[in-house]
Enzyme design. Structure first.
Site, PDB file in Angstrom:
ATOM      1  N   GLY A  14       0.781  -1.240   0.000  1.00 49.57           N
ATOM      2  CA  GLY A  14       0.000   0.000   0.000  1.00 49.57           C
ATOM      3  C   GLY A  14       0.805   1.278   0.000  1.00 49.57           C
ATOM      4  O   GLY A  14       0.323   2.323   0.450  1.00 49.57           O
ATOM      5  N   SER A  15       2.025   1.247  -0.559  1.00 44.19           N
ATOM      6  CA  SER A  15       2.797   2.495  -0.552  1.00 44.19           C
ATOM      7  C   SER A  15       2.197   3.525  -1.516  1.00 44.19           C
ATOM      8  O   SER A  15       2.245   4.731  -1.246  1.00 44.19           O
ATOM      9  CB  SER A  15       4.267   2.234  -0.870  1.00 44.19           C
ATOM     10  N   ASN A  16       1.616   3.084  -2.615  1.00 36.26           N
ATOM     11  CA  ASN A  16       0.939   4.046  -3.502  1.00 36.26           C
ATOM     12  C   ASN A  16      -0.318   4.593  -2.845  1.00 36.26           C
ATOM     13  O   ASN A  16      -0.641   5.773  -3.016  1.00 36.26           O
ATOM     14  CB  ASN A  16       0.626   3.388  -4.848  1.00 36.26           C
ATOM     15  N   MET A  92      -4.345  -6.831  -6.903  1.00 38.20           N
ATOM     16  CA  MET A  92      -3.903  -7.921  -7.776  1.00 38.20           C
ATOM     17  C   MET A  92      -5.051  -8.731  -8.366  1.00 38.20           C
ATOM     18  O   MET A  92      -4.964  -9.954  -8.475  1.00 38.20           O
ATOM     19  CB  MET A  92      -2.960  -8.854  -6.995  1.00 38.20           C
ATOM     20  N   ARG A  93      -6.132  -8.051  -8.740  1.00 38.84           N
ATOM     21  CA  ARG A  93      -7.264  -8.738  -9.356  1.00 38.84           C
ATOM     22  C   ARG A  93      -7.682  -7.992 -10.610  1.00 38.84           C
ATOM     23  O   ARG A  93      -7.687  -6.758 -10.628  1.00 38.84           O
ATOM     24  CB  ARG A  93      -8.480  -8.764  -8.409  1.00 38.84           C
ATOM     25  N   LEU A  95     -10.477  -6.562 -12.989  1.00 36.60           N
ATOM     26  CA  LEU A  95     -11.851  -6.132 -12.731  1.00 36.60           C
ATOM     27  C   LEU A  95     -12.788  -6.677 -13.807  1.00 36.60           C
ATOM     28  O   LEU A  95     -12.422  -6.782 -14.969  1.00 36.60           O
ATOM     29  CB  LEU A  95     -11.935  -4.608 -12.718  1.00 36.60           C
ATOM     30  N   HIS A 111       1.007   1.015 -13.033  1.00 35.17           N
ATOM     31  CA  HIS A 111       1.774  -0.170 -13.417  1.00 35.17           C
ATOM     32  C   HIS A 111       3.258   0.202 -13.506  1.00 35.17           C
ATOM     33  O   HIS A 111       3.593   1.249 -14.058  1.00 35.17           O
ATOM     34  CB  HIS A 111       1.282  -0.706 -14.763  1.00 35.17           C
TER      35      HIS A 111
END
Ligand code: GRF
Length: 206
Positions: A14-16, A92-93, A95, A111
């Site tokens: 979660g750094s972004n 990581m899914r 949509l 990305h």
């Protein structure tokens, strides 16, 4: 001006997410993070969000029988929080159309490569192994294809001096933390429209 409500989806560190939340708190981005959603209960970023007073929710994809049902549950939670824009930040899914139909072009992803080169799970390693001289990161509008939608912001970094893919990933991450808030700020404050795949700033409605 009312602040735009953001939902951030994470699966890990979660750094972004943190860089976006900080840019909102500082006023750089005229938005507030209304909820952070993870598909993994052990995502480290959840703790940071909770510690910083941001509501969190976990919807494990393992608890749903289809991608659509999983997305539906997340969309409902986001709508409860009156979310207008969604930022995928290490989510990581893929949509489904359930998600895209609900939020249209107001779903962003980051990305760690200069798309369309090196999409997929290992953007930094693939670029390093290929031997490129320049890589970077891309913030793009999300569509149904992996790492594919219209590009909002790209930032380049040189590979030279990186001893391995991890060093390149670290260098790219620094730019990611600048690029995501920048992309959000532009989309929320400038007029823009989509011309084919191009995000055309300066035209259309803000
Ligand atoms: C980042 O490199 C991002 O570009 C990619 O996944 C990573 C997530 O890192 N989509 P973090 O969870 O934001 O720290």
């Amino acid at each position: 001006m009312a602040k735009t409500k953001l939902g951030i989806l994470i699966s890990g560190r979660g750094s972004n997410m943190q860089s976006i939340a900080r840019a909102c708190s500082s006023g750089e981005v005229p938005a507030e993070v209304a909820v952070v959603v993870s598909n993994r209960a052990d995502a480290a970023g959840l703790e940071w969000a909770a510690d910083n007073g941001i509501p969190t929710a976990v919807f494990s994809h393992k608890d749903f029988e289809s991608r659509e049902a999983h997305d539906e549950a997340i969309v409902t939670r986001l709508q409860e929080a009156e979310v207008e824009w969604v930022c995928l930040a290490g989510y990581m899914r893929l949509l489904s159309s359930v998600f895209i139909d609900a939020f249209g072009n107001r779903v962003l992803n980051i990305h760690p490569s200069l798309l369309p080169s090196f999409p997929g799970l290992h953007g930094q390693r693939d670029a390093f192994d290929y031997g490129v001289a320049v890589s970077g990161c891309t913030v793009h509008i999300v569509d149904l294809e992996l790492d594919h939608g219209p590009i909002v912001v790209q930032r380049a970094v040189p590979v030279e001096g990186c001893g391995d893919a991890g060093a390149l990933a670290d260098r790219i991450l620094i730019e990611e933390h600048r690029a995501y808030p920048e992309a959000l700020k532009r989309l929320l404050t400038e007029p823009w429209t989509l011309e084919g795949r191009r995000v055309a700033f300066g035209r259309g409605a803000s």
